[in-house]
Design a protein around this motif. Structure first.
Motif, mmCIF file in Angstrom:
data_model
loop_
_atom_site.group_PDB
_atom_site.id
_atom_site.type_symbol
_atom_site.label_atom_id
_atom_site.label_comp_id
_atom_site.label_asym_id
_atom_site.label_seq_id
_atom_site.Cartn_x
_atom_site.Cartn_y
_atom_site.Cartn_z
ATOM 1 N N TYR A 49 -45.804 7.622 34.135
ATOM 2 C CA TYR A 49 -44.924 8.289 35.092
ATOM 3 C C TYR A 49 -45.055 9.807 34.975
ATOM 4 C CZ TYR A 49 -42.561 3.699 35.146
ATOM 5 O OH TYR A 49 -42.264 2.368 35.230
ATOM 6 N N ARG A 50 -45.095 10.292 33.722
ATOM 7 C CA ARG A 50 -45.151 11.737 33.504
ATOM 8 C C ARG A 50 -46.464 12.322 34.035
ATOM 9 N NH1 ARG A 50 -43.373 12.098 28.302
ATOM 10 N NH2 ARG A 50 -41.267 12.427 29.058
ATOM 11 N N HIS A 69 -43.860 27.384 41.414
ATOM 12 C CA HIS A 69 -42.768 26.512 40.964
ATOM 13 C C HIS A 69 -43.322 25.179 40.475
ATOM 14 C CE1 HIS A 69 -38.982 24.281 40.922
ATOM 15 N NE2 HIS A 69 -39.596 23.354 41.633
ATOM 16 N N ASN A 70 -44.222 24.578 41.254
ATOM 17 C CA ASN A 70 -44.781 23.283 40.877
ATOM 18 C C ASN A 70 -45.586 23.365 39.590
ATOM 19 O OD1 ASN A 70 -43.630 22.130 43.099
ATOM 20 N ND2 ASN A 70 -45.509 21.945 44.281
ATOM 21 N N PHE A 71 -46.335 24.463 39.419
ATOM 22 C CA PHE A 71 -47.143 24.610 38.216
ATOM 23 C C PHE A 71 -46.255 24.748 36.980
ATOM 24 C CE2 PHE A 71 -51.587 26.074 39.780
ATOM 25 C CZ PHE A 71 -51.636 24.968 40.608
ATOM 26 N N ARG A 72 -45.136 25.458 37.121
ATOM 27 C CA ARG A 72 -44.214 25.564 35.979
ATOM 28 C C ARG A 72 -43.657 24.196 35.609
ATOM 29 N NH1 ARG A 72 -42.718 30.505 38.537
ATOM 30 N NH2 ARG A 72 -41.050 29.457 39.678
ATOM 31 N N GLU A 73 -43.315 23.400 36.627
ATOM 32 C CA GLU A 73 -42.792 22.062 36.368
ATOM 33 C C GLU A 73 -43.872 21.176 35.743
ATOM 34 O OE1 GLU A 73 -40.005 18.839 36.476
ATOM 35 O OE2 GLU A 73 -39.862 21.025 36.465
ATOM 36 N N LEU A 77 -44.012 19.197 32.017
ATOM 37 C CA LEU A 77 -44.319 17.777 31.835
ATOM 38 C C LEU A 77 -45.470 17.572 30.851
ATOM 39 C CD1 LEU A 77 -43.971 16.725 35.558
ATOM 40 C CD2 LEU A 77 -42.595 15.822 33.680
ATOM 41 N N PHE A 78 -46.513 18.401 30.960
ATOM 42 C CA PHE A 78 -47.639 18.254 30.039
ATOM 43 C C PHE A 78 -47.239 18.638 28.614
ATOM 44 C CE2 PHE A 78 -50.541 18.575 33.856
ATOM 45 C CZ PHE A 78 -51.010 17.278 33.745
ATOM 46 N N ARG A 79 -46.325 19.600 28.469
ATOM 47 C CA ARG A 79 -45.836 19.939 27.128
ATOM 48 C C ARG A 79 -45.065 18.765 26.529
ATOM 49 N NH1 ARG A 79 -43.532 26.044 28.306
ATOM 50 N NH2 ARG A 79 -45.534 27.146 28.200
ATOM 51 N N GLN A 80 -44.260 18.109 27.356
ATOM 52 C CA GLN A 80 -43.555 16.919 26.878
ATOM 53 C C GLN A 80 -44.557 15.844 26.461
ATOM 54 O OE1 GLN A 80 -41.044 15.831 30.162
ATOM 55 N NE2 GLN A 80 -39.424 17.276 29.612
ATOM 56 N N LEU A 81 -45.652 15.750 27.222
ATOM 57 C CA LEU A 81 -46.653 14.725 26.946
ATOM 58 C C LEU A 81 -47.335 14.960 25.600
ATOM 59 C CD1 LEU A 81 -47.935 12.203 28.147
ATOM 60 C CD2 LEU A 81 -49.614 13.660 29.284
ATOM 61 N N VAL A 82 -47.676 16.218 25.278
ATOM 62 C CA VAL A 82 -48.354 16.467 23.999
ATOM 63 C C VAL A 82 -47.382 16.364 22.824
ATOM 64 C CG1 VAL A 82 -50.207 17.838 25.012
ATOM 65 C CG2 VAL A 82 -48.127 18.990 24.227
ATOM 66 N N ARG A 83 -46.083 16.563 23.079
ATOM 67 C CA ARG A 83 -45.110 16.297 22.015
ATOM 68 C C ARG A 83 -45.018 14.800 21.750
ATOM 69 N NH1 ARG A 83 -42.054 20.661 24.347
ATOM 70 N NH2 ARG A 83 -40.817 19.205 25.597
ATOM 71 N N GLN A 84 -45.128 14.023 22.819
ATOM 72 C CA GLN A 84 -45.062 12.573 22.699
ATOM 73 C C GLN A 84 -46.363 12.004 22.138
ATOM 74 O OE1 GLN A 84 -44.212 10.695 26.448
ATOM 75 N NE2 GLN A 84 -44.641 8.639 25.719
ATOM 76 N N ILE A 85 -47.517 12.568 22.579
ATOM 77 C CA ILE A 85 -48.840 12.097 22.138
ATOM 78 C C ILE A 85 -49.616 13.323 21.653
ATOM 79 C CG2 ILE A 85 -50.908 10.796 22.788
ATOM 80 C CD1 ILE A 85 -49.313 9.683 25.155
ATOM 81 N N PRO A 86 -49.496 13.704 20.384
ATOM 82 C CA PRO A 86 -50.061 14.975 19.888
ATOM 83 C C PRO A 86 -51.576 15.089 20.002
ATOM 84 C CG PRO A 86 -48.424 14.103 18.357
ATOM 85 C CD PRO A 86 -48.695 13.025 19.352
ATOM 86 N N ASP A 87 -52.307 13.973 20.118
ATOM 87 C CA ASP A 87 -53.767 14.063 20.214
ATOM 88 C C ASP A 87 -54.269 13.875 21.647
ATOM 89 O OD1 ASP A 87 -53.270 11.400 20.593
ATOM 90 O OD2 ASP A 87 -54.711 10.665 19.096
#
Length: 329
Positions: A49-50, A69-73, A77-87
């Motif tokens: 989903y992310r 605006h969209n790029f900031r959003e 999302l990608f920052r959340q993704l690398v926190r969730q999946i660090p590799d």
């Protein structure tokens, strides 16, 4: 009002996927953005989903203000993704491009470095060889920008020095350093395309070239917050990003192109069979509604061509060249 259930949203997702061919592409993207936002509210740890939401935000683009605006959003999302999946190398790779677009050179270097050093077990998270090469290349671009900024600070110190002997010593040092670091021409930030030439320009040169426009020339201006087609009468027609991208492609080709060529160049990620025909129709309608011109886009036996008897100019930012790399996967 209660949120819809996950089952209901997944049914909507299937319906949404089938609707691309029957609706305006930008509207379809926006509907998808809302859909995946709702899905993430129910399952905020879902990687698919992310990623889908981030990709739609990047594709939706819009004018400069909406794109920012969209790029900031998407960055969030990608920052959340690398926190969730660090590799997750591909997520770091896209963050590198997003930082580069924001001219955050240090952060882009960090993200590209993380993309190159990550060792994901999941093949879908890995970089291709082309992506690895681009990550190294854009890291070099970031270091170049930082070097230029630091060099300007060094020159400022020299300019502010009051002691003549010290000033001469600094000038000598900077001259040698400049030869060693910048023995090539710095890439200018803007590009102008006309019927017979492609020029790299700085801001002052853009102003000069726009003032030199012939009395019968038209201009496609992609530099400001709005995308504008400027007619010889100086009338301005505002275009959506999608229409501007299509018109730019037709203008740059200088010859008839097939629908398949347009689809591959302008809409590479679209599954719609009618996307080219529908967008050409919208482009013609926008131009006709604004200035009653019917002959800019010709239909040929195999596709379409741009037709204008005089010259034209297209102005766009040099960083537009790597925007497509953000979604390269």
């Amino acid at each position: 009002m209660p949120l819809p259930t996950l089952e209901h949203l997944l049914e909507k997702e299937l319906l949404w996927e089938r609707q691309e061919d029957a609706s305006d592409l930008v509207r379809w993207w926006m509907d998808g953005i809302q859909l995946y936002k709702n899905l993430l509210r129910l399952d905020d740890q879902n990687e698919r989903y992310r990623v889908q939401l981030a990709n739609l935000l990047l594709k939706a683009g819009g004018d400069l203000k909406m794109r920012q605006h969209n790029f900031r959003e998407a960055t969030r999302l990608f920052r959340q993704l690398v926190r969730q999946i660090p590799d997750h190398a591909l997520a770091y790779y896209r963050l590198g491009f997003l930082a580069l677009y924001e001219q955050d050179w240090r952060r882009s270097i960090t993200y590209f470095s993380s993309a190159l050093t990550a060792k994901p077990a999941n093949r879908a998270h890995q970089l291709s060889e082309e992506q690895r090469a681009k990550a190294y290349g854009y890291q070099a671009k970031g270091y170049q920008k930082i070097s230029l900024a630091l060099f300007e600070k060094a020159k400022q110190v020299g300019n502010e020095t009051r002691d003549p002997a010290t000033a001469d010593a600094i000038d000598s040092f900077l001259l040698q350093t400049e030869r060693e670091l910048f023995s090539y021409e710095e890439v200018k930030p803007y590009i102008m395309v006309s019927r017979n030439q492609v020029l790299h320009l700085n801001k002052d040169e853009v102003i000069e070239k726009q003032a030199e426009r012939g009395p019968s020339d038209i201009r496609l201006d992609l530099l400001g917050e709005k995308f504008l087609l400027v007619l010889p009468s100086d009338e301005r027609i505002e275009l959506t990003e999608q229409l501007a991208r299509l018109l730019r492609y037709l203008m740059e080709q200088g010859k008839p192109v097939t629908s398949q060529m347009i689809r591959e160049a302008v809409f590479p990620d679209s599954k719609s069979e009618s996307i080219v025909r529908r967008t050409i129709s919208r482009l013609r309608e926008t131009i006709r509604y604004s200035c009653r011109m019917d002959d800019l886009i010709h239909t040929t036996p195999t596709g379409y061509s741009f037709h204008w008897p005089a010259d034209f100019q297209i102005f766009y930012r040099n960083d537009d060249l790597f925007l497509t790399d953000i979604l390269d996967n």
